[in-house]
Each structure stands twice: as C-alpha cells, then as structure tokens.
Write a protein that holds these residues in place. Structure first.
Motif, mmCIF file in Angstrom:
data_model
loop_
_atom_site.group_PDB
_atom_site.id
_atom_site.type_symbol
_atom_site.label_atom_id
_atom_site.label_comp_id
_atom_site.label_asym_id
_atom_site.label_seq_id
_atom_site.Cartn_x
_atom_site.Cartn_y
_atom_site.Cartn_z
ATOM 1 N N ILE A 80 -2.845 -13.953 58.106
ATOM 2 C CA ILE A 80 -1.962 -13.438 59.148
ATOM 3 C C ILE A 80 -1.509 -14.616 60.005
ATOM 4 O O ILE A 80 -2.297 -15.524 60.294
ATOM 5 N N VAL A 81 -0.242 -14.596 60.370
ATOM 6 C CA VAL A 81 0.314 -15.646 61.214
ATOM 7 C C VAL A 81 -0.231 -15.463 62.630
ATOM 8 O O VAL A 81 -0.176 -14.363 63.189
ATOM 9 N N ILE A 82 -0.771 -16.541 63.194
ATOM 10 C CA ILE A 82 -1.332 -16.495 64.538
ATOM 11 C C ILE A 82 -0.538 -17.407 65.465
ATOM 12 O O ILE A 82 0.239 -18.246 65.017
ATOM 13 N N GLY A 83 -0.749 -17.219 66.744
ATOM 14 C CA GLY A 83 -0.062 -18.027 67.747
ATOM 15 C C GLY A 83 0.809 -17.155 68.620
ATOM 16 O O GLY A 83 0.903 -15.937 68.432
ATOM 17 N N ASP A 84 1.465 -17.783 69.582
ATOM 18 C CA ASP A 84 2.284 -17.046 70.543
ATOM 19 C C ASP A 84 3.775 -17.054 70.219
ATOM 20 O O ASP A 84 4.539 -16.336 70.843
ATOM 21 N N ASP A 85 4.164 -17.868 69.247
ATOM 22 C CA ASP A 85 5.576 -17.963 68.921
ATOM 23 C C ASP A 85 5.764 -17.929 67.411
ATOM 24 O O ASP A 85 4.799 -17.849 66.659
ATOM 25 N N ASP A 86 7.012 -17.986 66.979
ATOM 26 C CA ASP A 86 7.308 -17.982 65.548
ATOM 27 C C ASP A 86 6.749 -19.235 64.880
ATOM 28 O O ASP A 86 6.686 -20.300 65.492
ATOM 29 N N ALA A 96 9.122 -32.241 57.751
ATOM 30 C CA ALA A 96 10.516 -32.653 57.583
ATOM 31 C C ALA A 96 11.235 -31.851 56.494
ATOM 32 O O ALA A 96 12.440 -31.984 56.317
ATOM 33 N N SER A 97 10.499 -31.006 55.787
ATOM 34 C CA SER A 97 11.083 -30.215 54.711
ATOM 35 C C SER A 97 12.013 -29.131 55.266
ATOM 36 O O SER A 97 11.913 -28.746 56.433
ATOM 37 N N GLU A 98 12.901 -28.651 54.407
ATOM 38 C CA GLU A 98 13.860 -27.611 54.791
ATOM 39 C C GLU A 98 13.152 -26.402 55.401
ATOM 40 O O GLU A 98 12.175 -25.892 54.857
ATOM 41 N N LEU A 99 13.663 -25.929 56.536
ATOM 42 C CA LEU A 99 13.170 -24.721 57.172
ATOM 43 C C LEU A 99 13.732 -23.517 56.421
ATOM 44 O O LEU A 99 14.947 -23.369 56.309
ATOM 45 N N LEU A 100 12.839 -22.694 55.889
ATOM 46 C CA LEU A 100 13.278 -21.494 55.171
ATOM 47 C C LEU A 100 13.409 -20.304 56.112
ATOM 48 O O LEU A 100 14.410 -19.594 56.078
ATOM 49 N N TRP A 101 12.363 -20.075 56.905
ATOM 50 C CA TRP A 101 12.336 -18.953 57.841
ATOM 51 C C TRP A 101 11.434 -19.293 59.007
ATOM 52 O O TRP A 101 10.538 -20.122 58.897
ATOM 53 N N ASN A 102 11.653 -18.590 60.091
ATOM 54 C CA ASN A 102 10.702 -18.568 61.193
ATOM 55 C C ASN A 102 9.993 -17.226 61.096
ATOM 56 O O ASN A 102 10.639 -16.175 61.082
ATOM 57 N N VAL A 103 8.685 -17.269 61.012
ATOM 58 C CA VAL A 103 7.880 -16.074 60.780
ATOM 59 C C VAL A 103 7.169 -15.699 62.079
ATOM 60 O O VAL A 103 6.509 -16.527 62.702
ATOM 61 N N GLU A 104 7.295 -14.432 62.457
ATOM 62 C CA GLU A 104 6.684 -13.950 63.693
ATOM 63 C C GLU A 104 5.169 -13.918 63.593
ATOM 64 O O GLU A 104 4.608 -13.625 62.528
ATOM 65 N N VAL A 107 2.580 -11.388 61.294
ATOM 66 C CA VAL A 107 3.028 -11.092 59.930
ATOM 67 C C VAL A 107 1.905 -11.423 58.955
ATOM 68 O O VAL A 107 1.242 -12.449 59.070
ATOM 69 N N VAL A 108 1.693 -10.526 57.980
ATOM 70 C CA VAL A 108 0.668 -10.703 56.952
ATOM 71 C C VAL A 108 1.347 -11.038 55.635
ATOM 72 O O VAL A 108 2.385 -10.476 55.301
ATOM 73 N N GLY A 109 0.750 -11.974 54.889
ATOM 74 C CA GLY A 109 1.288 -12.340 53.588
ATOM 75 C C GLY A 109 0.196 -12.782 52.643
ATOM 76 O O GLY A 109 -0.966 -12.933 53.030
ATOM 77 N N ARG A 134 -1.560 -22.303 61.690
ATOM 78 C CA ARG A 134 -0.843 -21.097 62.111
ATOM 79 C C ARG A 134 -1.294 -19.852 61.354
ATOM 80 O O ARG A 134 -0.735 -18.782 61.532
ATOM 81 N N LEU A 135 -2.334 -20.001 60.509
ATOM 82 C CA LEU A 135 -2.797 -18.876 59.696
ATOM 83 C C LEU A 135 -4.264 -18.555 59.962
ATOM 84 O O LEU A 135 -5.073 -19.469 60.131
ATOM 85 N N TRP A 136 -4.587 -17.270 59.974
ATOM 86 C CA TRP A 136 -5.977 -16.809 60.018
ATOM 87 C C TRP A 136 -6.231 -16.137 58.680
ATOM 88 O O TRP A 136 -5.501 -15.228 58.284
#
Length: 141
Positions: A80-86, A96-104, A107-109, A134-136
C-alpha cells in the motif's frame, strides 16, 4: 492431516494480503470473539506475526493488531502506498526516469521485485517502479 502441521512450520513474521472483499478482524482467535474491524479491501497487505489453529494474528498498515481467519488471507504479495502526498511511479527504478503516474496514498497494488530502494508495483495493470520508502508491505516483515 499433514496440512495443518505444515501450516504451523511457516517462519514468522511473513507478509500476506486479504483474499476476500470482506474480512473480519477479531479480538481473539475464534468466531466467538468480538469483531474489532471489518475490512472491505481485497489485497490489503498485512503482516502475520503469530498463528494459532486456523487463525493469524496480523498487523495492518496503521499498526492495528488483531486476529483474522487464515482462510481470508493469501500469500500474494501486495503493498500500500504510504505518506501524506502522491507518490511518483516511474518507468524505471530511477528518480530521473519518466514519470508514469502520481499514485495517491492508500492505493493498493501487486508488489514485484525490489532492488536498490525501488520496487516494481502494479495497480490494476498500471505498472512501474516506486520508491521502497513509499510502500508498506515490501522487504522483510
């Protein structure tokens, strides 16, 4: 009868995830114990810290502890994405790699391989790399 004995031989702690759309966390390891929490989130990662005859004592991302029936858990690795922001999901394991998405946050993956502070992360087919911090649900429990 080999299966229950084999289940007791697992090394603790270990990662698991909720395998159903609804799961009850109980105050103790039996159906007669009160329900502490009702989860409605298939795939939520949990850390199994203890086991007793078909029940698992788990810790969830916010630190809550309780008992869940082992039949409601899977060994499928999720995070699960952790933290206070995306959190940025990148094409490669590099800032430096291409940004694909900002994940809230929240979100679980599905969790893939982790290396050098980055983890492969797949949210409903949208896959990329996310910083491990950013992951738990990643790394050793």
């Amino acid at each position: 009868m080999a299966t229950p004995a084999a289940a007791q031989d697992v090394e603790l702690p270990y990662w698991a995830s909720l395998s159903t759309e609804e799961a009850y966390m109980r105050a103790g390891p039996a159906m007669q114990f009160p329900i502490k929490w009702v989860y409605k989130r298939r795939g939520l990662p949990v850390k199994v810290v203890r086991l007793i005859q078909g029940w698992r004592y788990v810790e969830e991302p916010d630190g809550t502890l309780g008992w869940i029936s082992s039949g409601l858990l899977s060994r499928r690795r999720t995070a699960i994405v952790i933290g206070d922001d995306d959190a940025p999901m990148r094409a490669e394991a590099d800032d430096a790699s291409e940004l694909l998405w900002n994940v809230e946050a929240g979100v679980v993956g599905e969790l893939g391989d982790c290396t050098d502070g980055w983890c492969e992360f797949d949210v409903d087919g949208h896959a990329g790399w996310m910083q491990e911090s950013r992951l738990w649900g990643d790394g050793d429990p």
